[in-house]
Design an enzyme around this catalytic site. Structure first.
Site, PDB file in Angstrom:
ATOM      1  N   CYS A  79       0.830  -1.194   0.000  1.00  0.00           N
ATOM      2  CA  CYS A  79       0.000   0.000   0.000  1.00  0.00           C
ATOM      3  C   CYS A  79       0.866   1.245   0.000  1.00  0.00           C
ATOM      4  CB  CYS A  79      -0.897   0.010   1.239  1.00  0.00           C
ATOM      5  SG  CYS A  79      -1.852  -1.504   1.465  1.00  0.00           S
TER       6      CYS A  79
ATOM      7  N   ALA B  79      -4.897  -4.608  -2.377  1.00  0.00           N
ATOM      8  CA  ALA B  79      -5.364  -5.773  -1.628  1.00  0.00           C
ATOM      9  C   ALA B  79      -4.627  -7.031  -2.079  1.00  0.00           C
ATOM     10  CB  ALA B  79      -6.869  -5.937  -1.810  1.00  0.00           C
TER      11      ALA B  79
ATOM     12  N   LEU C 124       9.642 -13.087 -11.670  1.00  0.00           N
ATOM     13  CA  LEU C 124      10.396 -12.298 -12.644  1.00  0.00           C
ATOM     14  C   LEU C 124      11.655 -13.078 -12.980  1.00  0.00           C
ATOM     15  CD1 LEU C 124       9.995  -8.829 -10.889  1.00  0.00           C
ATOM     16  CD2 LEU C 124       8.617  -9.752 -12.775  1.00  0.00           C
TER      17      LEU C 124
ATOM     18  N   SER D 141      11.026 -11.525  -7.045  1.00  0.00           N
ATOM     19  CA  SER D 141      12.194 -11.010  -7.754  1.00  0.00           C
ATOM     20  C   SER D 141      13.477 -11.550  -7.139  1.00  0.00           C
ATOM     21  CB  SER D 141      12.209  -9.469  -7.691  1.00  0.00           C
ATOM     22  OG  SER D 141      13.458  -8.952  -8.095  1.00  0.00           O
TER      23      SER D 141
END
Length: 610
Positions: free
Chosen positions: A2, A52, A261, A377
């Site tokens: 957030c 969320a 990734l 990542s």
């Protein structure tokens, strides 16, 4: 994941400042596209933008717990990976929960343990708790600084936010950049605690800051320590594997689509393979994404930080682990689009970055976000395990940050400064002083000397300086499109353990990242397990170079005020040179100039060199 912001004032009535709070919160709408919330009383105002990820219906913020002596409210960004264990412990202590979110666990953890809560958390987080019982604000940041947190002291309190732009939206914090701010901008060695804006501070990784009517104090709850490593080579490799298995399992927890990734390097491939193994046991497959460029095979230019193309290795891993894979192909037109540069510079709040690598990272994350909300990542494995070329050559002995210069990518941006500006800023002196300070803080074992001592210093420099720049870049670019990127190699248990592993053990097979390679070799194609370090790729598309040359020529003719900071003659030469004649450093000069001008247009900063 957030965006958070807030304002505490001991002399103002903040119930009259809702409009300002909303403006601060709105600057981070990209960080939290799913919902906006606010909590306001006379002394504290908290704002929140939500992405969320866990407990989609129940994790709304700001979150409040009423107590007999007044409410305790919190805004929280990030993920706590051990929240299920903490919830069970808190339940045994009598706490009751209304949601399944980690946010509520953290808030109840504060009610139980106070500021000592920080020491119990495993995760990436930055949060602020207003305790109306004592009119105290508690601000906490994760140990490695994965999630950003900035604050600005006022005459009667503090402003804070996930990003500087949230604080700058309040008129109490003018957009002023002083000499030290510019020095930070033109170096690639982020000083912990510093922000480029006058009066603004970044809460240091592993720190708690507490504000009450007596003022603000900041202290560390975690730092790297030098401990004796007694495990054998075999035991070390096994322990790293066990840690990685546990870390990946924790970081795969989400109530939204996840992915990996994948670059085809050892770090991201090992992470993807571990995720594929664990998801496969649950009957799922891992989704993976990689960045690529048109005709890359034709135009590719190797440098020591990126000696090989990624795509062949990416596809080898995809076939080996059976991932659901997509290549995100970005052409020169997309990378050179001024709107993309504006988005990337605006995401970072910084005027100088890594050029097309910033733009491509932003576009990669934007494309990934169309399919997933959470991505794993491999960032920071090189800092943890010693993967960069300069860990292994003469650059590690220099009395400066080892990554400065070399490798075909010049990371000392100060070379582009106008002579009078360079003379006033004295960036070289600033860098040397920063280096000396950083080295002096390296924790050492008694009697540690020679190569082992030096390599502990080099590892410490990377884990406390370089990694901060890269983690900040990763967070800003991903959150700019509402994507949560998790970094398993930054789990503090792994970082602390490997930091204390002797250099001779880190390189037991005569190569970089020996421990990680051996710990995951059974999961990987041989070609990938044996691949040399190759960093995040750049584009060599001639159309990109032509576009930024044209844009720079236009900028030079515009008389833009930011041109006063940089040398214009070499910039003009690079803008009008034939494509094959433009070197790497010249191209980066073009990109820096465009970034600077874009940043100035976005923020209209007041520059103070005195």
């Amino acid at each position: 994941m957030c965006g958070i912001t807030g304002w505490v004032s001991y002399r103002r009535d903040l119930t009259t400042q809702r409009k300002t709070l909303d403006a601060m919160t709105e600057t981070m709408s990209c960080r939290g596209p799913d919902a906006q919330g606010a909590w306001v009383d006379r002394r504290a105002a908290l704002g929140h933008r939500r992405l969320a990820v866990i407990d989609l219906p129940g994790g709304a913020q700001p979150m409040e717990v009423p107590t007999p002596d007044g409410p305790v409210a919190m805004v929280y960004s990030g993920e706590t990976y051990n929240y299920t264990e903490l919830r069970e412990e808190l339940k045994r202590r009598g706490h009751r929960f209304a949601t399944d979110s980690d946010t509520e666990v953290v808030l109840h953890g504060y009610l139980e343990w106070g500021e000592e809560l920080a020491e119990k958390l495993n995760g990436m987080y930055a949060f602020a708790i207003w305790d109306s019982r004592t009119e105290k604000l508690v601000m906490i940041r994760d140990r490695m600084g994965i999630k950003p947190f900035y604050y600005y002291e006022t005459d009667d309190g503090v402003l804070f936010g996930s990003e500087p732009k949230a604080i700058l939206a309040n008129s109490l914090a003018p957009a002023v950049v002083g000499a030290d701010g510019l020095r930070e901008v033109f170096t690639f060695a982020k000083t912990p605690g510093h922000a480029i804006w006058e009066g603004m501070r970044e809460l240091q990784p592993g720190d708690v800051a507490v504000l009450d009517r007596n003022g603000l104090r900041e202290y560390a709850y975690w730092r790297l320590t030098a401990d004796e490593h007694t495990d054998s080579e075999q035991e070390t490799v096994a322990h790293v594997r066990d840690l990685l298995e546990d870390i990946i399992a924790r970081q795969l927890v989400a109530d939204v689509p996840r992915c990996s990734l994948l670059s085809g390097g050892l770090d991201s491939s090992a992470m993807t393979a571990l995720a594929a193994k664990q998801l496969g046991e649950q009957g799922e497959s891992v989704r993976s994404f990689a960045v690529d460029f048109p005709d890359q095979e034709q135009h590719f230019q190797p440098v020591d930080v990126a000696p090989t193309q990624d795509t062949p290795y990416v596809h080898a891993v995809q076939k080996h682990v059976h991932s659901d894979h997509s290549d995100i192909v970005l052409d020169g037109a997309a990378l050179s689009d001024p709107a993309v540069r504006r988005a990337a510079v605006g995401a970072r709040d910084l005027p100088v970055g890594l050029g097309d690598r910033d733009n491509s990272l932003y576009l990669l994350f934007k494309a990934v976000r169309e399919h997933s909300t959470v991505a794993l990542s491999g960032e920071s494995a090189d800092e943890v395990f010693g993967g960069y070329p300069w860990f292994h050559d003469e650059r590690r002995e220099a009395d400066i940050f080892p990554w400065m210069g070399g490798g075909g990518i010049r990371l000392d941006f100060s070379a582009s400064l106008a002579p009078d500006v360079a003379g006033r800023l004295q960036v070289d002196t600033y860098l040397k002083d920063g280096y000396a300070t950083a080295v002096s803080k390296t924790p050492l074992k008694d009697g540690e000397t020679g190569l082992e001592k030096r390599m502990r210093q080099v590892c410490y420099l990377h884990l406390t300086r370089m990694v901060q720049t890269l983690l900040d870049r990763k967070d800003r670019m991903s959150m700019a499109v509402g994507l949560e990127v998790r970094v398993p190699f930054c789990d503090h248990r792994l970082v602390q353990y490997v930091f204390n592993t002797p250099w001779s053990l880190k390189t037991f097979d005569g190569r970089e990242k020996s421990i990680l390679r051996e710990a995951t070799r059974d999961l990987l194609p041989k070609s990938v397990a044996e691949r040399k370090k190759s960093g995040y790729p750049g584009s060599f598309d001639p159309s990109y170079l032509a576009a930024i040359q044209s844009q720079t020529a236009e900028l030079l003719s515009s008389g833009h005020p930011m041109l006063e900071l940089i040398q214009q003659a070499p910039l003009r030469e690079a803008a009008h040179a034939l494509g094959p004649e433009v070197g790497t450093h010249q191209r980066m000069g073009l990109e820096r100039a465009l970034d600077l001008a874009t940043w100035y247009d976005l923020y209209k900063p007041e520059i103070k060199l005195d």
